[in-house]
Structure formats: C-alpha cells, structure tokens
Design an enzyme around this catalytic site. Structure first.
Site, PDB file in Angstrom:
ATOM      1  N   ASP A   1       0.863  -1.179   0.000  1.00 45.79           N
ATOM      2  CA  ASP A   1       0.000   0.000   0.000  1.00 45.79           C
ATOM      3  C   ASP A   1       0.895   1.222   0.000  1.00 45.79           C
ATOM      4  O   ASP A   1       2.100   1.132   0.227  1.00 45.79           O
ATOM      5  CB  ASP A   1      -1.043  -0.033   1.113  1.00 45.79           C
ATOM      6  CG  ASP A   1      -0.452   0.082   2.488  1.00 45.79           C
ATOM      7  OD1 ASP A   1       0.695   0.544   2.609  1.00 45.79           O
ATOM      8  OD2 ASP A   1      -1.137  -0.270   3.457  1.00 45.79           O
ATOM      9  N   SER A   2       0.283   2.365  -0.298  1.00 48.24           N
ATOM     10  CA  SER A   2       1.088   3.564  -0.527  1.00 48.24           C
ATOM     11  C   SER A   2       1.716   4.068   0.754  1.00 48.24           C
ATOM     12  O   SER A   2       2.696   4.782   0.729  1.00 48.24           O
ATOM     13  CB  SER A   2       0.202   4.658  -1.096  1.00 48.24           C
ATOM     14  OG  SER A   2      -0.688   5.121  -0.087  1.00 48.24           O
ATOM     15  N   GLY A   3       1.132   3.717   1.890  1.00 55.54           N
ATOM     16  CA  GLY A   3       1.590   4.279   3.148  1.00 55.54           C
ATOM     17  C   GLY A   3       0.826   5.529   3.515  1.00 55.54           C
ATOM     18  O   GLY A   3       0.990   6.079   4.596  1.00 55.54           O
ATOM     19  N   GLY A   4      -0.029   5.977   2.609  1.00 59.79           N
ATOM     20  CA  GLY A   4      -0.827   7.168   2.887  1.00 59.79           C
ATOM     21  C   GLY A   4      -1.646   7.004   4.154  1.00 59.79           C
ATOM     22  O   GLY A   4      -1.741   7.904   4.974  1.00 59.79           O
ATOM     23  N   PHE A   5      -2.201   5.814   4.335  1.00 60.86           N
ATOM     24  CA  PHE A   5      -3.032   5.570   5.516  1.00 60.86           C
ATOM     25  C   PHE A   5      -2.239   5.824   6.794  1.00 60.86           C
ATOM     26  O   PHE A   5      -2.735   6.464   7.715  1.00 60.86           O
ATOM     27  CB  PHE A   5      -3.567   4.135   5.492  1.00 60.86           C
ATOM     28  CG  PHE A   5      -4.388   3.785   6.698  1.00 60.86           C
ATOM     29  CD1 PHE A   5      -5.699   4.219   6.798  1.00 60.86           C
ATOM     30  CD2 PHE A   5      -3.850   3.048   7.741  1.00 60.86           C
ATOM     31  CE1 PHE A   5      -6.457   3.923   7.927  1.00 60.86           C
ATOM     32  CE2 PHE A   5      -4.601   2.735   8.861  1.00 60.86           C
ATOM     33  CZ  PHE A   5      -5.909   3.179   8.952  1.00 60.86           C
TER      34      PHE A   5
ATOM     35  N   ASP B   1      -2.927   8.103  -1.233  1.00 59.35           N
ATOM     36  CA  ASP B   1      -4.200   8.762  -0.940  1.00 59.35           C
ATOM     37  C   ASP B   1      -4.214   9.257   0.495  1.00 59.35           C
ATOM     38  O   ASP B   1      -3.403   8.836   1.309  1.00 59.35           O
ATOM     39  CB  ASP B   1      -5.378   7.800  -1.162  1.00 59.35           C
ATOM     40  CG  ASP B   1      -5.376   6.632  -0.184  1.00 59.35           C
ATOM     41  OD1 ASP B   1      -4.291   6.231   0.266  1.00 59.35           O
ATOM     42  OD2 ASP B   1      -6.460   6.116   0.123  1.00 59.35           O
TER      43      ASP B   1
ATOM     44  N   ASP C   1      -7.792  -7.250   2.635  1.00 54.33           N
ATOM     45  CA  ASP C   1      -6.619  -7.357   3.499  1.00 54.33           C
ATOM     46  C   ASP C   1      -7.021  -6.869   4.874  1.00 54.33           C
ATOM     47  O   ASP C   1      -7.895  -6.002   4.995  1.00 54.33           O
ATOM     48  CB  ASP C   1      -5.451  -6.509   2.975  1.00 54.33           C
ATOM     49  CG  ASP C   1      -5.677  -5.029   3.193  1.00 54.33           C
ATOM     50  OD1 ASP C   1      -5.238  -4.499   4.232  1.00 54.33           O
ATOM     51  OD2 ASP C   1      -6.334  -4.387   2.343  1.00 54.33           O
TER      52      ASP C   1
ATOM     53  N   CYS D   1      -8.474 -28.567  10.679  1.00 57.34           N
ATOM     54  CA  CYS D   1      -7.578 -27.516  10.184  1.00 57.34           C
ATOM     55  C   CYS D   1      -6.183 -28.105   9.963  1.00 57.34           C
ATOM     56  O   CYS D   1      -5.647 -28.773  10.836  1.00 57.34           O
ATOM     57  CB  CYS D   1      -7.511 -26.372  11.189  1.00 57.34           C
ATOM     58  SG  CYS D   1      -6.339 -25.078  10.717  1.00 57.34           S
TER      59      CYS D   1
ATOM     60  N   CYS E   1      -3.331 -26.588   9.784  1.00 59.31           N
ATOM     61  CA  CYS E   1      -2.202 -25.787  10.279  1.00 59.31           C
ATOM     62  C   CYS E   1      -1.453 -26.563  11.366  1.00 59.31           C
ATOM     63  O   CYS E   1      -1.989 -27.492  11.969  1.00 59.31           O
ATOM     64  CB  CYS E   1      -2.687 -24.434  10.793  1.00 59.31           C
ATOM     65  SG  CYS E   1      -3.217 -24.418  12.511  1.00 59.31           S
TER      66      CYS E   1
ATOM     67  N   CYS F   1      -3.034 -26.821  14.911  1.00 59.04           N
ATOM     68  CA  CYS F   1      -4.122 -27.790  15.072  1.00 59.04           C
ATOM     69  C   CYS F   1      -3.657 -29.237  14.884  1.00 59.04           C
ATOM     70  O   CYS F   1      -4.181 -30.146  15.518  1.00 59.04           O
ATOM     71  CB  CYS F   1      -5.256 -27.477  14.093  1.00 59.04           C
ATOM     72  SG  CYS F   1      -6.083 -25.920  14.474  1.00 59.04           S
TER      73      CYS F   1
ATOM     74  N   HIS G   1      -2.614 -20.395  12.662  1.00 61.94           N
ATOM     75  CA  HIS G   1      -3.989 -20.904  12.602  1.00 61.94           C
ATOM     76  C   HIS G   1      -4.943 -19.865  12.012  1.00 61.94           C
ATOM     77  O   HIS G   1      -5.759 -20.180  11.141  1.00 61.94           O
ATOM     78  CB  HIS G   1      -4.489 -21.337  13.981  1.00 61.94           C
ATOM     79  CG  HIS G   1      -5.966 -21.596  13.959  1.00 61.94           C
ATOM     80  ND1 HIS G   1      -6.503 -22.740  13.407  1.00 61.94           N
ATOM     81  CD2 HIS G   1      -7.022 -20.808  14.312  1.00 61.94           C
ATOM     82  CE1 HIS G   1      -7.832 -22.658  13.448  1.00 61.94           C
ATOM     83  NE2 HIS G   1      -8.166 -21.499  13.990  1.00 61.94           N
TER      84      HIS G   1
END
Ligand code: ZN
Length: 396
Positions: A90-94, A168, A290, A331, A333, A336, A362
C-alpha cells in the site's frame, strides 16, 4: 500488467483468477498483512504451507526502515522477505494520515483543540498536506519526509511488489463532510498523477496499479469518486477511506460503489477481514481483502473458529486448560495438527512467543480456508448458506 478473469458468479459475487508475475491468485482472496515485510512471528514458508498465497506490505514503514535502497539491493521485496507468492504494497498514505488524524482522538478525549483541517495553514506538526503531497515526520528519528504521488510510485516500484496502490489521504469518521470532500477531490487528482507517474517510470511489466475510491460515508461523494476513479485505466480498484462506524455503513458503501467499477477489473476492499465481513464483501462483488485482524488477535490469545461467539475461541481463558483437542479438528495448520487447546492455553498465559506464532498460523490458515469455501460456494451457487453459518457465530 495483471490479468483477471471471472470463472463463476453467484448473484453479484464472483469467483476469479488474478494472474501476476508471481503466480496465480484465486479470488475472492485474502492478503495477509506483513506491515514490516514480515508476517509477525510467522516464517513465510510455514505461512505458505498453511495456505497463505498473498500478502501486503506497508511502503510507509519500509520507506523509513530499512529504506528502499536496501530492498532494491536485495532484488525486491519477494527475495528480501523470502516470499514466493503474490505481494502488494500500500502507498503508506493511511499511516501518514493516521499520524495526522490520530490527533483527532486526542481532541475527542478533551486533550487538545481540533484543528481546522481545511485551512491552508495546518497547525499540526506531524503531517502537512498540500496539493503537491504530504509532508511528515519520521517516527523513527524525527526526520522530515515528503510523499508525493510521483515519488510514492518510484518508492513502490523500488520495493517491487506485484500490486501497488495509489497514494491517498484516508479520512477518519469524525472529520467534517467539507473536509472529506476536499480530500476526496484531491485524492482523485493524486490518482491521475499516480497513474501518469506509474506509466512514465515504465515499471516492470509484472507490476500493476490499483486506484482507490474515497468519499467516506457520504453517498454523493462516494458516487463521484467511484465514477472519477473508474474513468482512469487502473489494473484494479480499491475501496478505501472511512467505511463508517458500523457494518451496515460499509455494506452501503460497497453496495453503492461496486456497480460503478469496471466489471473486468478486480475490486479490493481495504482493511476488512472478520469472517462475516469476508462473506458479506464477496456477496457484494469484492474480489480481495486485506486485514491485520487475524494476526492481531493471535497476539491476544484469540483463535478464529466458526460457530463460537464472534467466531473466536479465547485461549487466554483459564478453562481451556482441560481441553486436549485441537482448536479445529479439520484444520491443516501446525497449531491444530500438533497441539491441543490445553497446551496453547498454557503458551498464551505464559506469554510464550511460540503461542503467538501458532495462533497467527492458525488464524491465517482459517481465513484462507474460509476464502476457499467462499470460492467453492460461489461456484455451487450457495454463498447465502455459507453466510448464514458465518453470521450465526458473528452475532452470538
Ligand atoms: Zn489451525
């Protein structure tokens, strides 16, 4: 250039395949969050074996430490972090704007006056935004940095992920409509500049750029942003910005935005990932998600498990001591397959790092198995039935 094809539909829900330079990704898909180029305590090879096919890193954090040169020298993020699957940045703007709008929380607690964000002379020191870009102070060493759409594209190009997101400004819930409008319109101008820079840099053929729809919780601003961003020829479209306070708020946003986006391109919902959210998003035509939640709750001793209250099993609780069975019988994983709830409960309560690693594995394995069930349900035309099952736990 990313290729996307839809192979099955169930109402607005669609099952598809995204083809990238690092393999195919079946959609709807989930991107595990690897903010600092790491899946927080989980070996990427273990994650891949547990069914994690895609991850998203944060270019803001990586720009500060270790810096793009270190990652470029290593041959890009994939080889730097030992990840063979699909990777997004992601741009890192957040994060930049979290620094800025984090101050709002202070205001709400009565510790500080709310600044006028729309004013030209921004009183905040942490982040300043103008038409050209955002100016911010490093949390690592206090140095000043500047993100512009152009240098952010160069940064993400150096990091070398398969999917890039436009720079953004992400507005929080408590800013005014007026400010959301200013930011939404500026974000649209930044989206055009990102696209121009992306094309001018001449990125490697296997890198793709996603635009992001803004507009907060305001239907007219959302519609305007979706139409404006959809006019630009992005490889895919993210739905970002403030999605509201309640689930019904973001359902409305996604219901409004999805039909306005090009059918032939993938749609990504940013920062959403509870089990019921994944089904609700898929039902509305979202192709990927995500969210940091699966790894974050692992650090608090919570394991994802359908049918329990909030679809979670609390392994920090003392009464798990008596249970020898795994978190989930079926599961695959290693948490489990190899360990019982009683031992995991002990690890969590003793604050052993192994407990966090196992629960992270998990929770990511669970989320990716749920995505597979969503895809199979779309093919079988029975996503509504899966929704009822997942909702029962979420509402409990
Ligand atoms: Zn498991």
């Amino acid at each position: 250039m990313l290729e996307f094809s839809v192979i099955a539909q169930d109402g607005a829900a669609r099952r598809g395949v995204i083809r990238t330079g690092h393999g195919e990704l079946e959609t709807p898909a989930f991107f595990a969050v690897a903010t600092q180029a790491a899946l927080k305590g989980l070996d990427p090879a273990v994650a891949a074996a547990a069914g994690v096919h895609s991850a998203i890193c944060n270019s803001f954090h990586l720009a500060l430490e270790p810096g793009p040169e270190a990652i470029r020298r290593a041959g890009g993020l994939h080889s730097y972090m030992g990840w063979a699957g699909v990777l997004a940045t992601d741009s890192g703007g957040f994060q930049v704007f979290s620094l800025r709008h984090g101050q709002v929380a202070e205001e709400l607690k009565g510790r500080r006056r709310l600044p006028d964000y729309g004013h030209q002379e921004d009183p905040l020191d942490a982040v300043r935004v103008d038409e050209a870009g955002a100016d911010f102070r490093s949390y690592v060493d206090g140095s000043r940095h500047r993100f512009t759409p152009e240098n952010n594209m160069r940064l993400q190009q150096a990091l070398g992920a398969d999917i890039l997101f436009c720079l953004d400004e992400c507005t929080p819930f408590h800013v005014t409509r007026e400010y959301t409008q200013i930011a939404t319109e500026r974000n649209a101008r930044w989206a055009q500049r990102c696209l121009d820079a992306f094309r001018e840099i001449g990125l490697a053929a296997n890198q793709s750029l996603f635009g992001i729809v803004h507009g907060g919780v305001y239907p007219d601003l959302r519609r305007w942003s979706a139409q404006r961003i959809a006019e630009l020829d992005f490889d895919g479209y993210g739905i970002g910005d403030c999605l509201g306070e309640s689930k019904s708020d973001w359902y409305s946003v996604v219901d409004l935005v999805c039909p306005l986006l090009p059918e032939a391109r993938p749609r990504h919902l940013l920062g959403v990932g509870e089990p019921d959210d994944l089904v609700e998003g898929a039902l509305r035509g979202i192709d990927s998600f995500d969210c940091a939640m699966p790894s974050r709750i692992a650090r608090h001793g919570q394991a994802l498990h359908l049918g329990l209250p909030r679809n979670r099993l609390d392994l920090a609780k003392a009464d798990r001591k008596l249970e020898d069975r795994p978190i989930e019988e079926d599961c695959p994983c290693s948490a489990c397959r190899r360990f019982g709830r009683a031992y995991l409960n002990h690890l969590v309560r003793a604050r052993e790092i192994l407990g966090i690693a196992l629960l992270t594995e998990h929770n990511l394995a669970f989320t990716n198995r749920l995505m597979r069930r969503i895809r199979e349900a779309i093919s079988a035309g029975c996503l509504a039935e899966l929704r009822a099952e997942v909702r029962a736990g979420a509402a409990a």
